[in-house]
Write a protein that holds these residues in place. Structure first.
Motif, PDB file in Angstrom:
ATOM      1  N   SER A 177       4.626   3.924  -3.678  1.00 24.53           N
ATOM      2  CA  SER A 177       4.510   2.570  -4.215  1.00 24.53           C
ATOM      3  C   SER A 177       4.628   1.514  -3.121  1.00 24.53           C
ATOM      4  O   SER A 177       3.882   0.531  -3.094  1.00 24.53           O
ATOM      5  N   ALA A 178       5.557   1.729  -2.174  1.00 28.62           N
ATOM      6  CA  ALA A 178       5.736   0.780  -1.077  1.00 28.62           C
ATOM      7  C   ALA A 178       4.484   0.694  -0.211  1.00 28.62           C
ATOM      8  O   ALA A 178       4.105  -0.393   0.263  1.00 28.62           O
ATOM      9  N   ASN A 179       3.819   1.827   0.001  1.00 30.38           N
ATOM     10  CA  ASN A 179       2.583   1.810   0.800  1.00 30.38           C
ATOM     11  C   ASN A 179       1.498   0.988   0.116  1.00 30.38           C
ATOM     12  O   ASN A 179       0.724   0.290   0.782  1.00 30.38           O
ATOM     13  N   HIS A 180       1.421   1.047  -1.226  1.00 30.10           N
ATOM     14  CA  HIS A 180       0.470   0.204  -1.960  1.00 30.10           C
ATOM     15  C   HIS A 180       0.769  -1.277  -1.707  1.00 30.10           C
ATOM     16  O   HIS A 180      -0.144  -2.076  -1.472  1.00 30.10           O
ATOM     17  N   TYR A 181       2.045  -1.630  -1.786  1.00 35.65           N
ATOM     18  CA  TYR A 181       2.440  -3.030  -1.549  1.00 35.65           C
ATOM     19  C   TYR A 181       2.062  -3.473  -0.135  1.00 35.65           C
ATOM     20  O   TYR A 181       1.481  -4.544   0.068  1.00 35.65           O
TER      21      TYR A 181
ATOM     22  N   PRO B 260       7.619 -13.135   3.687  1.00 36.74           N
ATOM     23  CA  PRO B 260       7.940 -12.099   4.693  1.00 36.74           C
ATOM     24  C   PRO B 260       9.248 -11.374   4.415  1.00 36.74           C
ATOM     25  O   PRO B 260       9.378 -10.193   4.719  1.00 36.74           O
ATOM     26  N   ALA B 261      10.242 -12.074   3.841  1.00 38.87           N
ATOM     27  CA  ALA B 261      11.528 -11.427   3.558  1.00 38.87           C
ATOM     28  C   ALA B 261      11.351 -10.282   2.551  1.00 38.87           C
ATOM     29  O   ALA B 261      11.959  -9.218   2.686  1.00 38.87           O
ATOM     30  N   ASN B 262      10.504 -10.499   1.513  1.00 39.15           N
ATOM     31  CA  ASN B 262      10.230  -9.435   0.542  1.00 39.15           C
ATOM     32  C   ASN B 262       9.504  -8.263   1.209  1.00 39.15           C
ATOM     33  O   ASN B 262       9.793  -7.099   0.930  1.00 39.15           O
ATOM     34  N   ALA B 263       8.544  -8.585   2.087  1.00 39.48           N
ATOM     35  CA  ALA B 263       7.807  -7.524   2.782  1.00 39.48           C
ATOM     36  C   ALA B 263       8.739  -6.712   3.675  1.00 39.48           C
ATOM     37  O   ALA B 263       8.617  -5.489   3.783  1.00 39.48           O
ATOM     38  N   ALA B 264       9.697  -7.398   4.337  1.00 35.14           N
ATOM     39  CA  ALA B 264      10.671  -6.682   5.174  1.00 35.14           C
ATOM     40  C   ALA B 264      11.512  -5.729   4.320  1.00 35.14           C
ATOM     41  O   ALA B 264      11.803  -4.601   4.731  1.00 35.14           O
ATOM     42  N   LEU B 265      11.908  -6.183   3.126  1.00 27.20           N
ATOM     43  CA  LEU B 265      12.705  -5.339   2.231  1.00 27.20           C
ATOM     44  C   LEU B 265      11.917  -4.106   1.794  1.00 27.20           C
ATOM     45  O   LEU B 265      12.440  -2.982   1.814  1.00 27.20           O
ATOM     46  N   ILE B 266      10.646  -4.290   1.407  1.00 27.92           N
ATOM     47  CA  ILE B 266       9.830  -3.158   0.951  1.00 27.92           C
ATOM     48  C   ILE B 266       9.581  -2.183   2.093  1.00 27.92           C
ATOM     49  O   ILE B 266       9.603  -0.959   1.913  1.00 27.92           O
ATOM     50  N   ALA B 267       9.361  -2.711   3.305  1.00 29.15           N
ATOM     51  CA  ALA B 267       9.187  -1.826   4.470  1.00 29.15           C
ATOM     52  C   ALA B 267      10.455  -1.008   4.718  1.00 29.15           C
ATOM     53  O   ALA B 267      10.390   0.173   5.081  1.00 29.15           O
ATOM     54  N   ARG B 268      11.636  -1.637   4.506  1.00 29.79           N
ATOM     55  CA  ARG B 268      12.892  -0.902   4.669  1.00 29.79           C
ATOM     56  C   ARG B 268      13.032   0.185   3.606  1.00 29.79           C
ATOM     57  O   ARG B 268      13.503   1.286   3.875  1.00 29.79           O
ATOM     58  N   ARG B 269      12.616  -0.135   2.354  1.00 27.48           N
ATOM     59  CA  ARG B 269      12.654   0.882   1.296  1.00 27.48           C
ATOM     60  C   ARG B 269      11.749   2.071   1.670  1.00 27.48           C
ATOM     61  O   ARG B 269      12.131   3.234   1.500  1.00 27.48           O
ATOM     62  N   ALA B 270      10.575   1.771   2.205  1.00 28.61           N
ATOM     63  CA  ALA B 270       9.653   2.837   2.608  1.00 28.61           C
ATOM     64  C   ALA B 270      10.247   3.664   3.739  1.00 28.61           C
ATOM     65  O   ALA B 270      10.166   4.895   3.754  1.00 28.61           O
ATOM     66  N   SER B 271      10.869   2.978   4.708  1.00 31.99           N
ATOM     67  CA  SER B 271      11.462   3.667   5.856  1.00 31.99           C
ATOM     68  C   SER B 271      12.573   4.612   5.417  1.00 31.99           C
ATOM     69  O   SER B 271      12.612   5.783   5.818  1.00 31.99           O
ATOM     70  N   ARG B 272      13.479   4.117   4.587  1.00 34.74           N
ATOM     71  CA  ARG B 272      14.610   4.961   4.167  1.00 34.74           C
ATOM     72  C   ARG B 272      14.172   6.074   3.223  1.00 34.74           C
ATOM     73  O   ARG B 272      14.756   7.159   3.234  1.00 34.74           O
TER      74      ARG B 272
ATOM     75  N   PHE C  42      10.187  11.837   9.819  1.00 38.42           N
ATOM     76  CA  PHE C  42      10.725  10.995  10.895  1.00 38.42           C
ATOM     77  C   PHE C  42       9.732   9.944  11.366  1.00 38.42           C
ATOM     78  O   PHE C  42      10.051   8.759  11.466  1.00 38.42           O
ATOM     79  N   GLU C  43       8.500  10.369  11.680  1.00 35.77           N
ATOM     80  CA  GLU C  43       7.517   9.424  12.224  1.00 35.77           C
ATOM     81  C   GLU C  43       7.206   8.317  11.222  1.00 35.77           C
ATOM     82  O   GLU C  43       7.087   7.140  11.588  1.00 35.77           O
ATOM     83  N   GLU C  44       7.056   8.699   9.952  1.00 29.58           N
ATOM     84  CA  GLU C  44       6.786   7.702   8.906  1.00 29.58           C
ATOM     85  C   GLU C  44       7.958   6.731   8.776  1.00 29.58           C
ATOM     86  O   GLU C  44       7.775   5.514   8.652  1.00 29.58           O
ATOM     87  N   ALA C  45       9.186   7.261   8.822  1.00 34.35           N
ATOM     88  CA  ALA C  45      10.376   6.416   8.701  1.00 34.35           C
ATOM     89  C   ALA C  45      10.432   5.415   9.851  1.00 34.35           C
ATOM     90  O   ALA C  45      10.717   4.229   9.657  1.00 34.35           O
ATOM     91  N   LEU C  46      10.168   5.885  11.059  1.00 30.89           N
ATOM     92  CA  LEU C  46      10.236   5.012  12.231  1.00 30.89           C
ATOM     93  C   LEU C  46       9.130   3.967  12.202  1.00 30.89           C
ATOM     94  O   LEU C  46       9.355   2.785  12.519  1.00 30.89           O
ATOM     95  N   GLN C  47       7.926   4.387  11.802  1.00 33.32           N
ATOM     96  CA  GLN C  47       6.804   3.448  11.730  1.00 33.32           C
ATOM     97  C   GLN C  47       7.103   2.316  10.747  1.00 33.32           C
ATOM     98  O   GLN C  47       6.874   1.137  11.045  1.00 33.32           O
ATOM     99  N   LYS C  48       7.626   2.659   9.584  1.00 26.97           N
ATOM    100  CA  LYS C  48       7.920   1.635   8.582  1.00 26.97           C
ATOM    101  C   LYS C  48       9.106   0.759   9.016  1.00 26.97           C
ATOM    102  O   LYS C  48       9.168  -0.432   8.696  1.00 26.97           O
ATOM    103  N   ALA C  49      10.053   1.329   9.757  1.00 27.00           N
ATOM    104  CA  ALA C  49      11.180   0.523  10.253  1.00 27.00           C
ATOM    105  C   ALA C  49      10.691  -0.548  11.232  1.00 27.00           C
ATOM    106  O   ALA C  49      11.130  -1.693  11.181  1.00 27.00           O
ATOM    107  N   PHE C  50       9.784  -0.175  12.129  1.00 31.99           N
ATOM    108  CA  PHE C  50       9.246  -1.155  13.073  1.00 31.99           C
ATOM    109  C   PHE C  50       8.363  -2.188  12.358  1.00 31.99           C
ATOM    110  O   PHE C  50       8.332  -3.357  12.745  1.00 31.99           O
ATOM    111  N   LEU C  51       7.641  -1.739  11.304  1.00 30.74           N
ATOM    112  CA  LEU C  51       6.869  -2.701  10.505  1.00 30.74           C
ATOM    113  C   LEU C  51       7.814  -3.692   9.830  1.00 30.74           C
ATOM    114  O   LEU C  51       7.542  -4.900   9.787  1.00 30.74           O
ATOM    115  N   GLY C  52       8.932  -3.188   9.313  1.00 30.86           N
ATOM    116  CA  GLY C  52       9.931  -4.072   8.713  1.00 30.86           C
ATOM    117  C   GLY C  52      10.479  -5.066   9.719  1.00 30.86           C
ATOM    118  O   GLY C  52      10.761  -6.222   9.384  1.00 30.86           O
TER     119      GLY C  52
END
Length: 609
Positions: free
Chosen positions: A51-55, A65-77, A85-95
């Motif tokens: 779902s986060a990837n769709h967003y 941007p604050a909402n996008a940062a939160l969703i990226a963190r949800r995707a990362s965790r 690991f790679e997906e988690a790290l990629q989404k963390a840097f996107l956040g």
């Protein structure tokens, strides 16, 4: 003729179509945001990531941007919980990118803490420490609150802990407790348990125990049964090490009670395993076997639960695809209802051609601008070099004048006095008078010796040559401290070996220049100089409690002090930042230089030859 007629259709139809498209996209953003939060609360990490990837695919129309940062963190965790690991790290840097856009310093600090924890969970401790330190410097500079600084400090500490560097781990753990203002203890309860774990690993059992009790006390205030179970387990292991098996047994029993209250199968499984190992260690093999059987039962039940979760996730994915298909069909239905689609396509084509034409013109103008900009940059670079050269020459001339003045006013007068004393020997034959002349001459020679040592120290401190930068700075600061005008504290971390010659001289002169300027113009009473080295860079921070000032005064100053500092920073290929503001107390100078830019011989070679 049909094409020309299309141009004269009502504009209101085109506007209505555009509004409908924008509304559909906005509804999609809101839908995926709410769906991601729902799935995160349900701990359905696989579908939450989906779902986060769709967003995030709709990021072009995201306005918060604050909402996008939160969703990226949800995707990362979520990816982290799934072992990706790679997906988690990629989404963390996107956040982190979205957090930067939000201009919220606490969001930025939170993302750096997450990145450090992700590297820790996948045993890349060196990267975890590196990004944690980078995040900590940035969090301080942009003004993140101490609670979020504590999150970053925790990320650095746990990486050092599992990296096998307990002293460094404790150093950063204790930094949390020294933050000012200190965050609410409930927000940093993890710190107490982490400190206890590090001390337990290093067999410092008596020091570890109070931290576990503090963690239990804070967990009780939040009804956090899971953390209480973990802390009681740690206490059981601690008392087992102390040979107090009865107390250890009670603590393991308490751990089991709270694990049941937490309703966590994973925690119950781990607790039964810890109890089994304990009873086996003290020779109670029947109890050890019973707890081992309970552990194996729970492990098997978890496997069954995971299988059921997998079937549920497949079903949910199927339902999600149906919802996706319904949304697509609704969008297609809207498109089919629009009678003037061909006209919009034609207008869009015309606009596209116009954009291409304007882009070509812009590209040509941009090329001209770039060439002009390159010329201006080269001219500016030449001007900067000229200013640096002039500053260096002026500094040398000032040094020569000061050296000549010291020789003339100090050493020269002492030589004249000595000459007069010796001349008196020609006009006296009395032994007592000659002895007095010799005594006065000896005193003058001692004063000349001290004067020469002081002149040599001003030119190049002997301690810097023989012992290096840190001892030289401490000697210099001790001389300043004796004046009672400014108290200086020197701290150094990970600087156990000598730096290169140019690094030691440049850093010493930069610090000396800044302190002298503070004495001359500032109102500071306390100053802290901190040097930190890692594998990539050396960081210098000078912080004082003086009055802030307008930093543009340094750039526009006619003096050469600030220019000399910048010239030396350029030589070291470093960068410099200054945090000060008129009407505010406190000034911070930050300097970053690469660790291995210079490999020239150290002073120590000259001192031993």
């Amino acid at each position: 003729m049909l094409i020309w007629k299309l141009f004269f259709l009502p504009v209101s139809i085109i506007q209505a179509y555009a509004v409908e498209i924008e509304k559909t996209q906005t509804d999609s953003v809101s839908y995926w945001y709410e769906e991601t939060e729902r799935l995160w609360s349900a701990r359905n990490y696989k579908l939450c990531l989906h779902s986060a990837n769709h967003y995030l695919q709709l990021s072009e129309i995201v306005t918060q941007p604050a909402n996008a940062a939160l969703i990226a963190r949800r995707a990362s965790r979520s990816a982290l919980n799934l072992g990706q690991f790679e997906e988690a790290l990629q989404k963390a840097f996107l956040g982190l990118q979205w957090a930067d856009l939000s201009k919220d310093p606490n969001l930025v600090a939170f993302q750096y803490a997450d990145i450090a924890v992700i590297y820790h969970d996948f045993e890349e401790y060196e990267n975890g420490v590196r990004y944690g330190k980078e995040g900590l410097s940035k969090a301080k500079f942009i003004g993140a609150d101490t609670k979020h600084q504590a999150y970053i400090l925790n990320g650095i500490a746990i990486n050092f802990d599992d990296w096998g560097k307990p002293d460094s781990a404790l150093y950063y753990h204790y930094k949390v407790l020294n933050l000012s203002p200190l965050p609410d203890s409930l927000d940093i309860q993890f710190t107490f348990n982490n400190i206890g774990n590090t001390l337990l690993k290093t067999k410092r059992l008596k020091e570890a125990e109070p931290f576990f009790w503090t963690s239990i006390h804070l967990a009780k205030r939040r009804d956090n049964f899971y953390n209480q179970s973990s802390s009681f387990t740690n206490l059981g292991q601690l008392y087992q090490h102390l040979g107090k098996n009865e107390e250890a047994d009670r603590f393991f029993d308490s751990a089991l009670v709270y694990a049941k209250l937490a309703n966590s199968i994973e925690k119950l499984r781990d607790t039964y395993l810890d109890r089994s190992n304990f009873h086996k260690a003290i020779g109670e093999f029947q109890l050890a076997l019973e707890n081992k059987e309970l552990y194996l039962q729970l492990r098997d039940s978890i496997y069954q639960i995971e299988r059921l979760k997998t079937f549920s996730e497949l079903e949910a994915q199927y339902q999600g695809k149906i919802k996706d298909q319904q949304i697509i069909e609704q969008e297609q239905e809207i498109l089919l209802r629009k009678a003037n689609f061909n006209r919009i396509v034609l207008i869009s084509s015309f606009l596209f051609a116009t954009i291409i034409f304007l882009t070509i013109i812009h590209f040509l103008n941009q090329n001209r601008f770039k060439k002009k900009q390159l010329l201006l940059e080269k001219e500016k670079e030449i001007q900067i070099k000229e200013v640096a050269i002039n500053a260096a020459l002026a500094s040398q001339e000032e040094e020569k004048k000061r050296f000549a003045k010291d020789l003339h006013d100090g050493f020269g007068q002492l030589i004249t006095s000595l000459k007069l004393r010796l001349h008196q020997l020609e006009h006296t034959n009395e032994l007592e008078s000659k002895v007095k002349v010799f005594e006065e001459s000896e005193q003058l020679l001692n004063e000349m010796h001290q004067e020469i040592r002081q002149i040599a120290f001003n030119m190049m401190p002997e301690t810097l040559v023989k012992h290096g930068l840190i001892p030289a700075l401490k000697e210099f600061s001790s001389k300043i401290n004796l004046l009672n005008a400014l108290q200086i504290k020197i701290d150094a971390f990970e600087i156990n070996d000598r730096l290169s010659e140019i690094q030691e001289i440049s850093l010493y002169r930069i610090i000396q220049e800044w302190i002298n300027n503070s004495l001359k113009y500032g109102s500071a009473k306390k100053m802290e100089v901190q040097l930190i080295r890692d594998e990539e860079e050396i960081r210098l921070m000078i912080e004082d409690d003086g009055d802030g000032f307008d930093t543009s005064q340094l750039t526009n100053s006619a003096g050469y002090g600030w220019k000399n500092i910048q010239s030396r920073v350029n030589i070291l290929k470093g960068s410099i930042e200054l945090d000060s503001q008129k009407g505010r107390k406190g000034n911070i100078l930050l300097l970053y230089i690469p660790t291995n830019n210079y490999t020239s011989k150290s002073f120590i070679h000259d001192a031993t030859n």
